[in-house]
Enzyme design. Structure first.
Site, PDB file in Angstrom:
ATOM      1  N   GLU A  41      24.394  70.409  28.780  1.00 33.59           N
ATOM      2  CA  GLU A  41      25.009  71.196  27.845  1.00 33.59           C
ATOM      3  C   GLU A  41      24.649  72.670  27.797  1.00 33.59           C
ATOM      4  O   GLU A  41      23.445  73.069  28.409  1.00 33.59           O
ATOM      5  CB  GLU A  41      24.464  70.694  26.571  1.00 33.59           C
ATOM      6  N   LYS A 116      32.905  70.175  22.184  1.00 34.95           N
ATOM      7  CA  LYS A 116      31.798  69.259  21.407  1.00 34.95           C
ATOM      8  C   LYS A 116      32.292  69.019  19.977  1.00 34.95           C
ATOM      9  O   LYS A 116      33.035  70.056  19.578  1.00 34.95           O
ATOM     10  CB  LYS A 116      30.523  70.073  21.332  1.00 34.95           C
ATOM     11  N   CYS A 152      26.105  66.218  24.073  1.00 33.23           N
ATOM     12  CA  CYS A 152      24.828  65.880  23.029  1.00 33.23           C
ATOM     13  C   CYS A 152      25.106  65.455  21.798  1.00 33.23           C
ATOM     14  O   CYS A 152      25.164  63.883  21.631  1.00 33.23           O
ATOM     15  CB  CYS A 152      24.126  67.200  22.731  1.00 33.23           C
ATOM     16  N   SER A 305     -14.447  79.450  22.322  1.00 33.77           N
ATOM     17  CA  SER A 305     -15.327  79.395  21.218  1.00 33.77           C
ATOM     18  C   SER A 305     -16.453  78.331  21.470  1.00 33.77           C
ATOM     19  O   SER A 305     -17.416  78.202  20.727  1.00 33.77           O
ATOM     20  CB  SER A 305     -14.801  79.411  19.657  1.00 33.77           C
ATOM     21  N   ASP A 309     -10.386  72.986  20.102  1.00 34.44           N
ATOM     22  CA  ASP A 309      -9.205  73.493  20.186  1.00 34.44           C
ATOM     23  C   ASP A 309      -8.979  74.357  21.403  1.00 34.44           C
ATOM     24  O   ASP A 309      -8.109  74.345  22.499  1.00 34.44           O
ATOM     25  CB  ASP A 309      -8.712  74.220  18.928  1.00 34.44           C
ATOM     26  N   ASN A 386     -13.840  86.766   7.543  1.00 26.12           N
ATOM     27  CA  ASN A 386     -12.475  86.843   8.404  1.00 26.12           C
ATOM     28  C   ASN A 386     -12.528  88.230   9.295  1.00 26.12           C
ATOM     29  O   ASN A 386     -11.975  88.323  10.213  1.00 26.12           O
ATOM     30  CB  ASN A 386     -11.490  87.083   7.288  1.00 26.12           C
ATOM     31  N   LYS A 527       1.303  83.052   6.046  1.00 27.22           N
ATOM     32  CA  LYS A 527       0.614  83.095   7.348  1.00 27.22           C
ATOM     33  C   LYS A 527       1.443  82.653   8.574  1.00 27.22           C
ATOM     34  O   LYS A 527       1.645  83.210   9.601  1.00 27.22           O
ATOM     35  CB  LYS A 527      -0.566  82.391   7.469  1.00 27.22           C
TER      36      LYS A 527
END
Length: 560
Positions: A41, A116, A152, A305, A309, A386, A527
């Protein structure tokens, strides 16, 4: 008739480059006796082009590129190419100005267009913003073979399979009523965990139900937050997989239609992945590789760190880009444990990547001194914690700006969901690699990675120690959050299963914990709106498909 699938990795907006990729596949097809080549597509412009489609010159250039491609095609080859077509009646009927279309190219010309019919508007899709839906069943006749053409979403409205109807029409049923011999589908279907199983189950059901073979073509590659997994495949009338392309790489797949059997015959079938972790790993590696390459970066950096993660993100980046293009920055504070530094260095040694150590103790003192009078009489709290994250974020961004490297953000989905992350600190970056990976899945990916290598990749101590942001003495994540197995189950029920708070409590969760998670999820929306793009691997990611208000008095998904 031999038919081929061009499973290509387009760059959005690179019209000439995408046309060249298609032409290369056409030349390969011609050499192997292929009569019809299928492309994904919007293959000429890449999917999704989004608001590039609002630029008239972009649409004109697409048409010019398509015309040139038609002229350059090898003889005796027909090609279906994804493009857009102007809707000449749009200004009269009040419809949209464009169609999402496939063009049939043959003998140096554009022979036919197919529009489509079903235009999705859920999750990351917003096709009604740009396109008018097609009205007619689409098919072509090639060497006496009547081939139905779907694009699709046209496949995704089988009422018997889903148990409901999402659109008023079913293009598949309309094609069968037109007495076609074969159905082809040209897709740009983004990856999510387990989606290939769903695609194959759906097409198997349709093939058996309509007694028609189906060929499914999918785009591959990473485009912004979306990852396309390829894995194009074909099913015969019995619903059996007779061909499957490779996942997460470009591929050229051939299938054969036997006129006597009126069916597709067995071809090459690439195996399925043994585990979800293996599939997710491939997706994330491709997502990072293509984001970096297509945004024209050469190297990446990230903060190391000593936690799980950043360890996973570093491993993904190294696999995607090579060890010479990944830089890990260690930024210990007075609160950093000795094992955090040693674990980060052990990881870097395992990956053989460059590291730099930038202690932040003196910078913390300077900030404290500057704020001393203003903060006088208050207790040490989140604001001071922080500051450490924001100091680190500033250092990482300074390096990124100085050398032009892409900064990778390392926050996981669990933390981003509940706001356990710092704006302008650890959220800094141009790409959030594991933003759609829950914490429990982070651990399972790391363990899978170690089990699939002859040597340790993620140091064992990283996997066994209690996770901590180390922003104050003795801190662990569970001081502020529920245990991650509990948190992730609640989030899964909220985000993916759309359960109410009452249903989640009935499932066995503490109502106080459930209420806390709901409140944190809602309050963190501001955030998330400012976060870097995050690679999408689930059907409910905090990206372009997540459209929650920031200013709201409704606790997200409470539904009590």
């Amino acid at each position: 008739m031999k038919i081929a699938i061009a499973q290509i990795n387009p760059l959005i907006g690179d019209l000439s480059g995408n046309a060249e990729k298609i032409l290369e596949m056409c030349q390969q097809a011609s050499l192997t006796g292929v009569r019809l080549l299928l492309t994904p597509e919007l293959s000429i412009c890449g999917y999704p082009p989004r608001d590039l489609l609002l630029n008239p010159s972009f649409v004109v250039a697409m048409d010019q590129t398509l015309q040139k491609l038609a002229e350059d095609l090898p003889a005796n080859l027909a090609v279906l190419v994804g493009t857009v077509v102007k809707n000449s009646q749009g200004g009269i009927t009040g419809g949209k100005n464009l169609f999402n279309s496939m063009a049939l190219l043959e003998n140096g010309k554009i022979q036919q267009f197919f529009h489509k019919r079903l235009l999705p508007t859920y999750d990351v899709f917003d096709e009604h913003r740009y396109f008018e839906h097609g009205l007619e069943a689409n098919y072509l006749i090639l060497d006496h073979l009547k081939i139905g053409v779907t694009i699709c979403e046209d496949l995704w409205n089988d009422e018997e399979f889903w148990g409901k109807r999402s659109y008023p029409i079913n293009p598949m049923a309309d094609l069968v009523n037109s007495n076609i011999d074969l159905i082809v589908n040209l897709s740009a279907s983004p990856y999510t965990v387990g989606k290939q199983n769903l695609r194959e189950a759906m097409l198997k059901h349709s093939a058996i139900n309509f007694q028609k073979p189906i060929i499914y073509t999918n785009q591959v590659g990473g485009n912004d937050d979306l990852i396309f997994d390829g894995r194009s495949f074909a099913v015969n009338k019995q619903g059996e997989i007779i061909a499957r392309g490779e996942g997460f790489v470009s591929d050229f797949i051939t299938v054969e239609f036997d006129a006597n059997q009126e069916d597709l015959v067995l071809g090459n079938i690439c195996p399925v992945y043994e585990s979800e972790e293996g599939e997710i790993w491939k997706a994330l590696v491709l997502g990072v590789k293509d984001y970096v390459r297509k945004c024209r970066f050469s190297k990446v950096l990230l903060g190391l760190s000593g936690g799980v993660d950043s360890a996973l993100v570093a491993a993904i980046a190294t696999a995607a880009l090579g060890k010479e293009n990944v830089i890990g920055i260690l930024m210990p504070s007075p609160y950093s444990s000795e094992h955090s530094i040693s674990d980060a260095l052990a990881l870097a040694d395992n990956l053989d990547i460059q590291t730099e150590i930038l202690p932040i103790g003196e910078l913390m003192q300077a900030f404290d001194q500057s704020l001393n009078d203003l903060f006088a009489g208050t207790e040490f709290g989140i604001a001071e914690e922080n500051l450490q994250s924001r100091i680190r974020g500033n250092l990482l961004m300074a390096i990124s700006n100085k050398f032009g490297y892409l900064l990778l953000s390392t926050g996981n989905k669990s933390e981003i969901a509940v706001g356990y992350c710092t704006l302008y600190g650890d959220m800094n970056g141009g790409l959030s690699v594991i933003a759609d990976v829950p914490k429990t899945r982070v651990y399972s990916l790391c363990k899978w990675l170690n089990s699939h290598h002859q040597k340790e990749v993620i140091p064992v101590n990283i996997l066994t120690k209690a996770p901590s942001a180390e922003l104050k003495p003795g801190q662990v994540d569970q001081d502020s959050l529920p245990a991650y197995d509990i948190l992730d189950d609640i989030l899964d029920r909220l985000l993916h299963q759309h359960q109410s708070a009452a249903e989640i409590v009935t499932a066995g969760h503490d109502p106080v914990v459930v209420d806390k998670v709901l409140q944190l999820l809602s309050r963190a929306e501001f955030k998330r709106r400012q976060a870097a793009p995050g690679l999408k691997i689930t059907d409910r990611a905090f990206g372009t498909g997540w459209r929650m208000p920031i200013a709201s008095s409704w606790s997200v998904l409470r539904n009590i």
